[in-house]
Structure formats: C-alpha cells, structure tokens
Design a protein around this motif. Structure first.
Motif, short mmCIF file in Angstrom:
data_model
loop_
_atom_site.label_atom_id
_atom_site.label_comp_id
_atom_site.label_asym_id
_atom_site.label_seq_id
_atom_site.Cartn_x
_atom_site.Cartn_y
_atom_site.Cartn_z
N ASP A 12 0.82 -1.20 0.00
CA ASP A 12 0.00 0.00 0.00
C ASP A 12 0.86 1.26 0.00
O ASP A 12 0.54 2.24 -0.70
CB ASP A 12 -0.93 0.01 1.22
N GLU A 13 1.94 1.25 0.76
CA GLU A 13 2.86 2.40 0.77
C GLU A 13 3.52 2.58 -0.59
O GLU A 13 3.65 3.71 -1.09
CB GLU A 13 3.91 2.22 1.85
N LEU A 14 3.93 1.48 -1.19
CA LEU A 14 4.56 1.54 -2.51
C LEU A 14 3.56 2.03 -3.55
O LEU A 14 3.90 2.85 -4.42
CB LEU A 14 5.09 0.16 -2.90
N ARG A 15 2.33 1.57 -3.45
CA ARG A 15 1.29 1.99 -4.39
C ARG A 15 1.06 3.50 -4.30
O ARG A 15 0.97 4.19 -5.32
CB ARG A 15 0.00 1.22 -4.08
N ARG A 16 0.98 4.03 -3.10
CA ARG A 16 0.79 5.49 -2.94
C ARG A 16 1.99 6.26 -3.49
O ARG A 16 1.82 7.28 -4.16
CB ARG A 16 0.58 5.82 -1.46
#
Length: 204
Positions: free
Chosen positions: A182-186
């Motif tokens: 999720d952090e990478l996606r953001r």
C-alpha cells in the motif's frame, strides 16, 4: 552437422529448433533450482559440449534473458487479471509495478530478466531488447487506450524504458525497511503516475 551432435541421441532439425531446445533446457533448470545456472549445466543437460550452446548464445547472460522471456507467459496472464478493467494509465501502471515487484521473489525467471547482477550483466541490461519486449508485452495487456492518452509507438517504448528503470531501482534497493504494498502503491501513484499522465491530456 558437427554442431548438432549429442542432444540425447535426437539432434534438432535446424538451428531454430536447436536454439528453442537450449532455451527450454535452461528454463527447466532454472525452474528446478530457482537460481542462476551456467552454460556448462545447460550443455550437460542436453548432452552437448559448451561450445555448441555458445554457437547460439554468446554468453550465459544472453541465454538467461532469452529463457526468462520464454517463461514469463504465466506471469503475464496473472498480471492481466490483476490490471483487468483499469483504464487509467497511471493506475494500471502503478498496479502492474506493485504486482511485478511482489512477484520477483516468487518467479526466478522474472528476477533474472530484471536483475543486473547475473553473470556479466550491466545496468544497460534492463533496456536490452529482451527486457523491452517484456515491458511492451506487459503494457499491451492493459485495458488502456494509449493513443487516447497521447501515446504513439515511440513514446510507449520510452515509457517502458522509464518503468523498467523504476522497477530496477526497487529491485536492487527496496529500501530499509521496504515499503508495504500500500505504501509503494501510494508512492508510485504520486510520482510515477504523475509522469505518465503528463504525456498529454486525453484526446477530446
């Protein structure tokens, strides 16, 4: 006919078949070991000498990359399912990169294709013909109307190069600690995504 001796008693009919069988042997070995392999191992599995393999593939790296391209069809099918229905180019590419980076540890062939650490590979390997072929195969699986967003064939190739370089940076150095999905996606949506949609405004 010297180049076709061995082969477990069943020599190939032509050079094209010989190259296919060499690649197939390499794919099988990588799948079994999950690791880098040598020209000698491939030659031994085929019952030929190393020079026979070198006639078709000048280096271990070139053979490994050809093997990777030949064996990522299953990955591409799973990627297609992951990005199905996403028509926004930034969203589709973000999801594809997140998925690909997550799959690298589970897919030895994919790791070899994207890695610069195998054998005598150089950082330029990620923009090789094989890697570009892989990248173009990825984006053509998207439900994105690239022309609608201002992309022609040349700019799509540049986009593939840009995304391969982005993935390579995370593949080599994922960070300490690595970002969650999720952090990478953001992160990717904010920085990579903004570059993708900056190509042009959608056609009216």
């Amino acid at each position: 006919m010297a180049r076709r001796r061995g082969w477990g008693g069943s020599p190939p009919e032509n050079d094209e078949e010989a190259a296919r069988r060499i690649v197939s042997a390499a794919v099988d070995l990588i799948a079994r070991t999950g690791a880098e392999i040598s020209i000698a191992e491939v030659a031994e599995s085929l019952g030929v000498i190393r020079q026979t393999v070198y006639r078709y593939f000048p280096s271990a790296d070139s053979l490994m990359r050809a093997s990777a391209i030949a064996s990522v069809s299953d990955f591409l099918d799973r990627l297609t399912a992951r990005v199905s229905g996403i028509e926004d180019p930034a969203e589709a590419m973000t999801e594809a990169v997140v998925f690909t980076l997550a799959e690298v540890p589970r897919t030895p062939h994919l790791g070899i294709l994207l890695s610069t650490t195998y054998s005598n590979a150089t950082p330029d390997g990620l923009t090789s013909e094989e890697a570009q072929t892989f990248g173009m195969a990825m984006i053509r699986r998207f439900d994105v109307d690239w022309e609608h967003y201002g992309y022609d064939e040349a700019s799509l190739h540049e986009l593939v190069e840009y995304v391969l370089r982005t993935m390579q940076s995370f593949f080599v150095s994922p960070g300490t600690p690595p970002r969650t999905e999720d952090e990478l996606r953001r992160y990717l949506r904010r920085w990579m995504g903004s570059s993708i949609i900056a190509q042009s405004h959608p056609a009216m």
